[in-house]
Design an enzyme around this catalytic site. Structure first.
Site, short mmCIF file in Angstrom:
data_model
loop_
_atom_site.label_atom_id
_atom_site.label_comp_id
_atom_site.label_asym_id
_atom_site.label_seq_id
_atom_site.Cartn_x
_atom_site.Cartn_y
_atom_site.Cartn_z
CB VAL A 145 -0.95 0.01 1.21
CG1 VAL A 145 -1.74 1.31 1.27
CG2 VAL A 145 -1.91 -1.17 1.15
NE ARG A 148 8.84 -4.32 9.31
CZ ARG A 148 8.24 -5.50 9.40
NH1 ARG A 148 8.30 -6.18 10.54
NH2 ARG A 148 7.59 -6.02 8.38
NE ARG A 149 12.10 -6.30 4.62
CZ ARG A 149 10.99 -6.63 5.29
NH1 ARG A 149 11.08 -7.01 6.54
NH2 ARG A 149 9.82 -6.56 4.71
CD GLU A 156 -13.84 5.83 3.28
OE1 GLU A 156 -14.40 4.72 3.34
OE2 GLU A 156 -14.41 6.90 3.58
N GLY A 168 -11.19 -1.23 1.61
CA GLY A 168 -10.31 -0.77 0.55
C GLY A 168 -10.76 0.50 -0.13
CB ILE A 198 -15.82 0.34 -0.95
CG1 ILE A 198 -15.55 -0.88 -1.83
CG2 ILE A 198 -17.31 0.68 -0.95
CD1 ILE A 198 -16.17 -2.16 -1.30
CG ASP A 255 -9.55 -8.21 7.69
OD1 ASP A 255 -8.59 -7.42 7.67
OD2 ASP A 255 -10.54 -8.10 6.93
CE LYS A 291 -11.14 -5.03 6.55
NZ LYS A 291 -11.05 -5.87 5.33
N GLY A 339 -5.88 -4.74 -1.62
CA GLY A 339 -4.89 -4.58 -2.67
C GLY A 339 -4.22 -3.22 -2.61
#
Length: 430
Positions: free
Chosen positions: A17, A48-49, A131, A136, A138, A203, A207, A306
């Site tokens: 993301v 982190r990397r 949001e 995602g 929407i 998950d 939400k 995604g």
């Protein structure tokens, strides 16, 4: 008139993301500036990397010291896409203290500590937008928080996890078993190597807590949400659902009680009629059905996860927060004035589909019906089939409380003629 001095943005996290957020900020820089009224500048990226190659990002912006980045004092907006509880929580509150507003995609943190984060934002006069934490791309939180602010929302019913919807859709359309469908989802990149958060409903529960809190102007924490995973759903359950003209979805359900005095929030698999719009949500898509007094029934549909879809929601919040920053204002904060109690799952009233393995002999149906009656659970339909001394008995109830149904099932298990309870599933979406 366009302001020439840019608004500075710190990005915490640069994975799937975060990298998309950075890319869109760069490729759409002119459009974003025109929409905001000032340029936006990526001032730092905490990772982190640091040695990993990040296309399109100046290596000079990359740092492993996220705390120093949010403490710089010249940052206007912090975008947090690292996820988890800590260090995200501390970084967000530190950002407020040092003068930045925050855009987050962190559903777990908002569900667990949204109230304290909103309080910190208000204390420092800053924005907290999220949001991207639910569904995602929407648009859902902003419509609930702003577009429906003058209405009374009574119910939010939705598919808010793409992984589980892909698995259940594959089981429905191809006849695959759970493990086979999960393997396909993993191969296609829809499921993580460890899919527990998705398939066990964690998950979706986070939400649901966020949606219920906004919809009902009440603080609903993750611990308030009843959660049931979908790993026990079988091909036989889908066969039974089809006989009823239904399919099976993992649903997040947030409801206001009929008397308006309490709310419930829950996540579990349920049979839903094929005539309901949510029944036709396929593959890894999300959809949320909202019912309110004045607007009636609304449906929000689209890709729920995604890099690009989630980044779209993040950028939408970024534009809104930057506009507020330029105007010297803040957007809507927490609205928890209703402070309604959250009822336990035992008080939830719904329909049930119960499949029993029973002895195939006279009087069994009468015994089963008596148990239902003794516990105040009314039967809608009964379907029985069997041979060679064994039978399957499928009972669909009228609406009953979860507590009443639980007592019924416990009593059924004690009958000598009941060999076992093959499955219990709620029926929603009437």
């Amino acid at each position: 008139m366009m302001r020439t001095r840019p608004l500075k943005v710190a990005l915490l996290g640069c994975g799937v993301v975060g990298s998309e957020v950075a890319r869109i900020m760069t490729t759409h820089a002119d459009d974003l500036a025109a929409r905001i009224g000032a340029p936006v500048e990526l001032a730092g990226v905490a990772v982190r990397r640091p040695d990993r190659v990040r296309e399109g990002i100046d290596p000079a912006l990359v740092t492993t010291d996220a705390t120093a980045l949010v403490k710089r004092g010249d940052i206007d907006v912090v975008v947090e896409v690292i996820g988890g509880i800590e260090p995200a929580r501390t970084l967000i509150t530190t950002a407020f203290e040092y003068g930045a507003s925050v855009v987050s995609a962190n559903k777990a943190l908002i569900a667990q500590d949204g109230a304290s984060l909103h309080a910190a934002a208000e204390e420092h006069g800053k924005d907290l937008y999220y949001e991207a934490a639910v569904a995602g791309a929407i648009p859902l939180i902003r419509p609930l928080r702003e577009s429906l602010a003058g209405d009374k929302v009574n119910r939010v019913l939705g598919i808010v996890n793409g992984t589980t919807n892909f698995i259940l859709d594959a089981m429905d359309t191809t006849g695959a078993g759970y493990q086979e469908a999960l393997d396909e989802a993993t191969a296609l990149g829809y499921a993580e190597a460890d899919p527990t958060a998705d398939v066990e409903g964690f998950d979706a529960a986070a939400k649901a807590a966020i949606l219920a809190g906004i919809a009902f102007h009440t603080r609903v924490r993750l611990d308030d949400v009843y959660r049931e995973g979908m790993t026990e759903v079988t091909a036989a359950d889908f066969a039974s659902a089809k006989e009823m003209g239904c399919t099976i979805k993992l649903l997040a359900i947030c409801e206001r009680a009929a008397d308006g005095g309490s709310v419930t929030a829950r996540v579990h698999p349920a049979m839903i009629p094929l005539s309901h719009p949510l029944a036709n949500v396929r593959e890894a898509y999300n959809a949320v059905f909202v019912e309110s007094d004045a607007a009636g029934q609304l449906m929000f549909y689209g890709p729920g996860a995604g890099g690009s879809p989630t980044a779209s929601a993040v950028l939408g919040d970024l534009v809104a927060v930057c506009r507020n920053r330029l105007g010297g204002a803040t957007g809507p904060g927490e609205s928890a004035y209703a402070a309604l109690p959250v009822s336990p799952m035992g008080e939830v009233v719904t329909r049930y589909h119960i499949s029993l393995d029973v002895a195939d002999k006279p009087g069994v149906l009468a015994q089963v019906a008596t148990v239902f009656a003794e516990h105040g659970v009314s039967i809608d339909t009964v379907r029985q089939s069997g041979k060679d001394g064994e039978a399957s008995l499928v009972v669909v109830t009228h609406r009953a409380s979860d507590a009443a149904l639980g007592g019924t099932v416990e009593a059924l298990r004690k009958l000598d003629t009941v060999r076992g309870v093959a499955s219990i599933m709620r029926v929603e979406g009437e």
